[in-house]
Design an enzyme around this catalytic site. Structure first.
Site, PDB file in Angstrom:
ATOM      1  N   GLY A  12       0.827  -1.204   0.000  1.00 28.65           N
ATOM      2  CA  GLY A  12       0.000   0.000   0.000  1.00 28.65           C
ATOM      3  C   GLY A  12       0.863   1.256   0.000  1.00 28.65           C
ATOM      4  N   TYR A 146     -14.684   1.089   9.877  1.00 27.16           N
ATOM      5  CA  TYR A 146     -13.269   1.458   9.991  1.00 27.16           C
ATOM      6  C   TYR A 146     -12.957   1.952  11.411  1.00 27.16           C
ATOM      7  CZ  TYR A 146      -8.892   3.875   8.636  1.00 27.16           C
ATOM      8  OH  TYR A 146      -7.590   4.307   8.525  1.00 27.16           O
ATOM      9  N   LYS A 150     -10.879  -0.224  14.206  1.00 23.70           N
ATOM     10  CA  LYS A 150      -9.564   0.259  14.664  1.00 23.70           C
ATOM     11  C   LYS A 150      -9.580   0.382  16.186  1.00 23.70           C
ATOM     12  CE  LYS A 150      -7.107   1.146  10.835  1.00 23.70           C
ATOM     13  NZ  LYS A 150      -5.850   0.444  10.519  1.00 23.70           N
TER      14      LYS A 150
END
Ligand code: NAD
Ligand code: UDP
Length: 312
Positions: A12, A146, A150
């Site tokens: 990434g 997300y 997290k």
């Protein structure tokens, strides 16, 4: 001393810069990536380096992993544009995937850094955000897959530290940009830069008065590596990002100042739960890691624009 280091999400944007940095320091690097939002071109430059290997695998899927000294767990899609299409993958990469990596770190007695995010603060009611702020997240909203995964990923790291005395640290990364982001990633800097280079209008969501603080990738990687290498830390979580805060409208003008273009600014609806303000309090990293960012936004954009120009 040469170490064997695993970087999940190594193909990434941030992961490939981290792999490059670790290889330049003489380490052996194992990248694990499913190439969902990563790009093979990002790791192509390391292909001939015998110190670099790549495992093409999803971090959610069980399988034997090589023994390593250190693990950086970055594997997770990060663009809000992906939250609608890949919520399950994102939620599980940060929970199931984090659990697998924590178990692996335990099995090989490795030190681990987990890549968390400023999104754990949600739409913050405290400004700037220190590590002690517990956040304001809509757990069922569009960003929940997300933000909340997290947060639970962090809870797992704290639990493994408590119960198994695992040496695991968390970095809360604030908005970072630079070369190797996908042009169609959806995040604001790749979007504005490619729009300006094409002569398309820059799409501001909402009135553009929402703020972010943008950190250049080299500064970010310095901070993340400092966190991994530090001994005797007082804390296990650190904000890493740049303190200079600006509106998205100011960012658009900065991009238009740097690129000769006929593009104009157009306004589109603000997505649900888009945080209105964001700026890190980085006192902890400054004091304990002796780290702070050095690259002003204008310089960082000037190093980033040629990459997107080449990609077009
Ligand atoms: P990116 O999308 O460029 O990189 C993520 C990498 O992880 C990609 O190579 C992707 O293919 C891989 N990946 C995703 N899901 C996976 C899975 N299930 N199994 C294996 N590989 C998988 O995003 P990035 O900006 O480089 O972000 C890297 C990490 O940093 C992420 O954990 C992200 O949450 C965190 N982060 C980034 C920022 C930022 O501004 N760039 C801000 C906060 C947090
Ligand atoms: N944004 C925008 N136009 C775009 C893409 C993003 O105005 O084409 C805004 C977005 O609404 C947010 C900010 O820019 O307020 C940063 O968005 P990004 O997706 O980069 O990151 P995040 O919202 O996760 O901080």
């Amino acid at each position: 001393m040469t170490k064997q280091i695993m970087v999940t999400g190594g193909a990434g944007f941030l992961g490939s810069h981290l792999c490059e940095r670790l290889l330049s320091e003489g380490h052996e690097v194992i990248c694990l990536d499913n190439f969902g939002s990563g790009q093979r071109g990002n790791i192509k430059p390391f292909g001939d380096d015998s110190s670099f290997t790549c495992i093409d695998r999803d971090v959610r899927i069980p399988g034997a992993l090589p023994s390593v000294d250190r693990i950086y767990h970055l594997a997770s899609r990060a663009s809000p544009a992906d939250f609608t299409d890949f919520p399950v993958e994102i939620a599980l990469a940060n929970t199931q995937g984090t659990r697998r990596l924590l178990d692996h770190a335990r099995a090989c007695d490795a030190r681990m850094v987990y890549a968390s995010t400023s999104e754990v603060y949600g739409d913050p009611e405290v400004h700037p955000q220190p590590e002690t702020y517990t956040g304001n997240v809509n757990i069922r909203g569009i960003r929940g897959c997300y933000d909340e995964s997290k947060r639970f990923g962090e809870t797992l790291t704290v639990s493994y530290k408590k119960e198994y005395d695992l040496d695991v640290r968390t970095v809360r990364i604030f908005n970072t940009y630079g070369p190797r982001m996908r042009p169609d990633d959806g995040r604001v800097i790749p979007t504005f830069v490619t729009q300006a280079l094409r002569g398309d209008d820059l799409t501001i969501y909402g009135d553009g008065e929402q703020t972010r603080s943008f950190c250049y990738v080299d500064d970010l990687i310095d901070g993340v590596v400092s966190l991994m290498c530090a001994d005797d830390l007082k804390h296990s979580v650190y904000n890493i990002g740049r303190e200079n805060e600006q509106t998205i409208l100011e960012l658009a003008h900065e991009v238009l100042d740097l690129i000769e273009t006929d593009s104009e600014i157009v306004y589109e609806p603000l997505p649900e739960d888009d945080p209105s303000r964001r700026r890190p309090d980085i006192s902890r990293a400054k004091t304990e890691l002796s780290w702070e960012p050095t690259v002003p936004l204008k310089d960082g954009l000037q190093m980033t624009i040629p990459y997107f120009n080449r990609r077009m």
